[in-house]
Design an enzyme around this catalytic site. Structure first.
Site, PDB file in Angstrom:
ATOM      1  N   HIS A   1       0.812  -1.227   0.000  1.00 27.58           N
ATOM      2  CA  HIS A   1       0.000   0.000   0.000  1.00 27.58           C
ATOM      3  C   HIS A   1       0.841   1.271   0.000  1.00 27.58           C
ATOM      4  CE1 HIS A   1       0.179   1.087   4.389  1.00 27.58           C
ATOM      5  NE2 HIS A   1       0.308  -0.196   4.565  1.00 27.58           N
TER       6      HIS A   1
ATOM      7  N   ASP B   1       6.014   2.229   7.039  1.00 25.74           N
ATOM      8  CA  ASP B   1       4.776   1.495   6.709  1.00 25.74           C
ATOM      9  C   ASP B   1       3.963   2.358   5.760  1.00 25.74           C
ATOM     10  OD1 ASP B   1       2.283   0.290   6.681  1.00 25.74           O
ATOM     11  OD2 ASP B   1       1.849   0.689   8.786  1.00 25.74           O
TER      12      ASP B   1
ATOM     13  N   GLU C   1      -5.282   1.506   2.532  1.00 20.05           N
ATOM     14  CA  GLU C   1      -5.102   0.386   3.469  1.00 20.05           C
ATOM     15  C   GLU C   1      -5.272   0.860   4.901  1.00 20.05           C
ATOM     16  OE1 GLU C   1      -2.988  -2.660   5.989  1.00 20.05           O
ATOM     17  OE2 GLU C   1      -2.711  -0.521   5.881  1.00 20.05           O
TER      18      GLU C   1
HETATM   19 ZN   LIG Z   1       1.006  -1.062   6.330  1.00 22.82          ZN
END
Ligand SMILES: [Zn+2]
Length: 364
Positions: free
Chosen positions: A65, A179, A211
């Site tokens: 993502h 992330d 996400e």
């Molecule tokens: Zn993630």
């Protein structure tokens, strides 16, 4: 490869991309991968890069993502202080005194800070109380609602932690949105390897949206692509710090990992128990490439694979990832060696899939 990963990761971490506002991240990825393979963007904003292969073999969707968590402006007070709602699983313990960027447009983004009440004036119980996102104030220095609005900030403006990248010792990288920009950098490198292959299965690389919001952007891509197999690339919770020691055996710098079980009980009742053929594929690939392969089983984590696996007649699925410390904090930490090994693992695994690859459940 590590130099390119460092370069791509640093570039991507520098670009704000709150869920639903991933366009700048997508443009950067599309520009970097231009010419490698046909690519398109769907109506949700997912970037899909397709490497056509053997039509008789199962097709694979590898996805990661582009979006990151943060805030949306909820209200602008008369004195120019800005109030927000949180977007995604923001670690509210980590918000106080952070620098932020209010995203009103490339080159025009407005810096701000999350005010932390003057320490000299905090009461004993305030000192140890964590404020929730709706309680915080963001100060952009403007001093009035009119001045804030003149800077382009309105209700609904996306807000992210001010992008930053810190090169730590030993090839470790700390910063905002590791992330999942680390996943994006890994899949970009995989794209370059796929562009050079001579044969293989059809691989759809998907850089997905939303996400951190509702985990369902990638589902839309899966619905249109109809893959037989799906490999999701995201963080694995590193558990090699004292505060995490009881939760598992995942070491930062210990190599890539696979998830054997994920479940998120709060509301979603979803998670992934991987298809056994996908587990075997990753284990065999790691062995063949001489790579370590760590294992994760965690309650409390969830990825968009939970929804992708349910598309069509079911998609044989597995979560594969890199260990990361301090998930969803303003500064997350990953290891470049883990990312490079993850690229090799994925490339090796994809090369081992052919027309005879057995996805039946009856195999002994
Ligand atoms: Zn993630």
């Amino acid at each position: 490869m590590k130099d390119r990963l460092r370069h791509d990761l640093t570039a991507l971490m520098g670009i704000p991309g709150l869920s639903g506002h991933e366009d700048r991240v997508r443009r950067a990825i599309a520009t970097a991968l231009d010419g490698l393979a046909p690519m398109r963007t769907d109506r949700m904003g997912n970037l899909i890069v397709t490497f056509q292969g053997d039509a008789n073999a199962p097709s694979v969707m590898v996805f990661t993502h582009m979006d990151q968590l943060g805030f949306f402006v909820r209200k602008i007070d008369a004195d120019g202080l800005i109030r927000v709602e949180r977007m995604g699983g923001v670690a509210e313990r980590a918000m106080a005194a952070q620098a932020v960027l209010l995203c009103v447009g490339e080159g025009r983004d407005v810096p701000g800070v999350i005010l932390n009440k003057a320490h000299h004036a905090t009461t004993p119980d305030e000192k140890y109380r964590v404020l929730k996102a709706p309680e915080i104030y963001i100060d952009t220095g403007h001093g009035s609602r009119a001045a804030v609005e003149a800077a382009g900030i309105r209700v609904g403006t996306p807000v992210v932690y001010r992008p930053q990248v810190i090169a730590l010792a030993d090839e470790r990288i700390a910063g905002t949105s590791v992330d999942d920009r680390a996943g994006c950098a890994v899949v970009m490198e995989l794209a370059r390897l796929l562009a050079r292959r001579e044969t293989g299965v059809t691989v759809h690389l998907v850089f997905s949206v939303q996400e951190e919001f509702n985990l369902r952007g990638a589902q839309v891509a899966a619905q249109s692509l109809g893959p037989d197999m799906a490999i999701q690339i995201d963080l694995m919770l590193a558990t090699d710090t004292p505060d995490m020691a009881e939760r598992g055996e995942m070491a930062l710098g210990g190599g890539p990992g696979i998830s054997l079980y994920s479940f998120h009980g709060r509301g979603t009742l979803n998670g992934v128990i991987p298809h056994p053929a996908m587990v075997r594929l990753m284990e065999d690939a790691a062995r063949a490439a001489g790579l370590p392969l760590q294992r994760s089983a965690q309650v409390g984590v969830l990825t968009d694979l939970s929804y992708v696996q349910l598309v069509g007649e079911g998609v044989a699925s597995i979560d594969v990832g890199f260990p990361m410390r301090a998930s969803h904090s303003a500064l997350e930490i990953c290891d470049l060696g883990d990312l490079a090994a993850l690229v090799t693992l994925l490339d090796t695994a994809l090369g081992r899939i052919d027309a005879g690859f057995d996805l039946s459940r009856d195999r002994a």
